[in-house]
Design an enzyme around this catalytic site. Structure first.
Site, mmCIF file in Angstrom:
data_model
loop_
_atom_site.group_PDB
_atom_site.id
_atom_site.type_symbol
_atom_site.label_atom_id
_atom_site.label_comp_id
_atom_site.label_asym_id
_atom_site.label_seq_id
_atom_site.Cartn_x
_atom_site.Cartn_y
_atom_site.Cartn_z
ATOM 1 N N THR A 44 0.825 -1.216 0.000
ATOM 2 C CA THR A 44 0.000 0.000 0.000
ATOM 3 C C THR A 44 0.855 1.261 0.000
ATOM 4 O O THR A 44 0.464 2.275 -0.576
ATOM 5 C CB THR A 44 -0.943 -0.037 1.228
ATOM 6 O OG1 THR A 44 -1.804 -1.172 1.072
ATOM 7 C CG2 THR A 44 -1.791 1.210 1.335
ATOM 8 N N SER A 91 1.601 -7.586 -0.991
ATOM 9 C CA SER A 91 2.418 -8.619 -0.341
ATOM 10 C C SER A 91 1.730 -9.985 -0.314
ATOM 11 O O SER A 91 2.399 -11.003 -0.139
ATOM 12 C CB SER A 91 2.850 -8.182 1.055
ATOM 13 O OG SER A 91 1.753 -8.044 1.918
ATOM 14 N N THR A 134 1.789 -4.600 4.077
ATOM 15 C CA THR A 134 1.648 -4.931 5.493
ATOM 16 C C THR A 134 1.081 -6.337 5.724
ATOM 17 O O THR A 134 1.266 -6.907 6.799
ATOM 18 C CB THR A 134 0.736 -3.913 6.210
ATOM 19 O OG1 THR A 134 -0.535 -3.910 5.565
ATOM 20 C CG2 THR A 134 1.338 -2.523 6.174
ATOM 21 N N ASP A 135 0.414 -6.885 4.700
ATOM 22 C CA ASP A 135 -0.284 -8.171 4.922
ATOM 23 C C ASP A 135 0.660 -9.302 5.324
ATOM 24 O O ASP A 135 0.315 -10.138 6.152
ATOM 25 C CB ASP A 135 -1.059 -8.586 3.659
ATOM 26 C CG ASP A 135 -2.271 -7.702 3.416
ATOM 27 O OD1 ASP A 135 -2.677 -6.991 4.347
ATOM 28 O OD2 ASP A 135 -2.794 -7.717 2.294
HETATM 29 N N1 DAS Z 1 -1.844 -3.956 0.075
HETATM 30 C C1 DAS Z 1 -1.609 -4.825 1.134
HETATM 31 C C2 DAS Z 1 -0.247 -5.506 1.002
HETATM 32 O O1 DAS Z 1 0.400 -5.344 -0.011
HETATM 33 C C3 DAS Z 1 -1.725 -4.178 2.427
HETATM 34 C C4 DAS Z 1 -0.701 -3.130 2.725
HETATM 35 O O2 DAS Z 1 0.325 -2.980 2.129
HETATM 36 O O3 DAS Z 1 -0.978 -2.428 3.709
HETATM 37 O O4 DAS Z 1 0.140 -6.209 1.905
#
Ligand code: DAS
Length: 313
Positions: free
Chosen positions: A13, A58, A91-92
């Site tokens: 993100t 991710s 973050t995932d």
């Molecule tokens: N888009 C998701 C990821 O790539 C979530 C993020 O990055 O916050 O993990």
């Protein structure tokens, strides 16, 4: 001489922008666009080494990607003159990448992962502040030998304990049961704890390792399916301090007898796996069945550690 810092971008993100046609946000920003969010004084005092590893959400990263990222980070972190490595990441699965780096890289220079909960064209984008904080941590002498850390929302979390605990909130990352090991307050990086690291030799990740989360009354058919496939490892997120329904125990015994490594983690967010009960399916019964206990790691991290251990055999 200026400080040499490595920035590795992977997407997430933090690198996303909304599409003009209303089709949702997708990863677009590369290292130069991300660096442009940093203030001039920081930009100018650093000699940048930049790697655009990939630009993906991710959830799209494969085990192969994780392994290649580990190689890239290890390579940079081991070079003379490099002060620290900053990795921007979705973050995932950030906690898993962070833990793999922490568990398998000896590097003493700071390895800092960061990301964002809001995309770059969204009001209140947190990526710029998180990236700046991550750079400050990577340049901080106190961050050396702390292993890989996650920097989000003004907090520093040890890779071993950090977990994404909220789907959308800016303070999504927490270290349940432990708390952050430090904070970024303005230009100051303050560590409150030192981390005791565990570093394992790693040759590859064994991919045939599976994770099952238990729920009330669940039958053991998925476990039976994995045993029939003779997989290499199974992590079970059991209940509470390490308990499974009694009808799971025979299948767990069978798996261990067939030389499948069975690890018991907990579906609780915090705490080690341990209890003192004497009933079937509780800790002692599982111990007698020959399982391995995850020692406070959550299911996804216990799975990664088992992949590293089985890959080193
Ligand atoms: N888009 C998701 C990821 O790539 C979530 C993020 O990055 O916050 O993990």
């Amino acid at each position: 001489m200026s400080d040499e810092l490595v920035l590795i971008t992977t997407g997430g993100t933090i690198a996303m922008r909304a599409q003009p046609d209303g089709g949702g946000a997708v990863p677009e920003l590369g290292p130069d666009e991300l660096r442009a969010f940093l203030p001039a004084d920081i930009l100018d005092r650093i000699t940048w080494r930049v790697e655009a590893f990939c630009n993906m959400p991710s959830a799209h990263l494969t085990l192969d990607d994780l392994w290649k990222l580990r190689h890239m980070v290890g390579d940079w972190a081991g070079r003379a003159g490099v002060r620290g490595v900053v990795i921007t990441h979705g973050t995932d699965t950030m906690e898993e990448s962070a833990y793999l780096l922490d568990l398998t890289l000896l590097a003493s220079c700071p390895i800092v992962l960061t990301g964002a909960m809001r995309y770059a064209s969204e009001a209140g984008y947190d990526g710029a502040a998180n990236l700046l904080d991550a750079v400050r941590v990577a340049l901080c002498p106190d961050a050396q030998k702390q292993g890989a850390v996650i920097v989000m929302n003004g907090e520093i979390h040890a890779a071993r304990y950090a977990s994404k605990m909220h789907t959308l909130a800016l303070d999504a990352f927490q270290s349940p049961g432990w708390g952050p090991i430090g904070r970024i307050e303005g230009t100051h990086v303050i560590f409150s704890h030192r981390v005791e690291r565990e570093i394992l030799p790693a040759r590859r990740l064994e991919p045939d390792v599976h994770l099952i989360k238990l729920a009330a009354g669940m039958d053991e058919s998925y476990l039976q399916h994995l045993i029939a496939r003779s997989v290499r490892g199974i992590v079970i997120e059991a209940m509470g301090g390490g308990r499974v329904p009694p009808w799971w125990v025979p299948a767990i015994r069978e798996a261990v007898e067939k030389d499948i490594a069975v690890v018991i983690a907990s579906r609780c967010a915090a705490g080690r796996v341990y209890d003192t009960y004497g009933f079937p399916g509780a800790y002692r019964d599982l111990e007698a069945a020959g399982v391995i206990f995850a020692n406070g790691l959550n299911g996804p991290k216990a799975r990664l550690k088992l992949m590293v251990l089985l890959g080193a055999r």
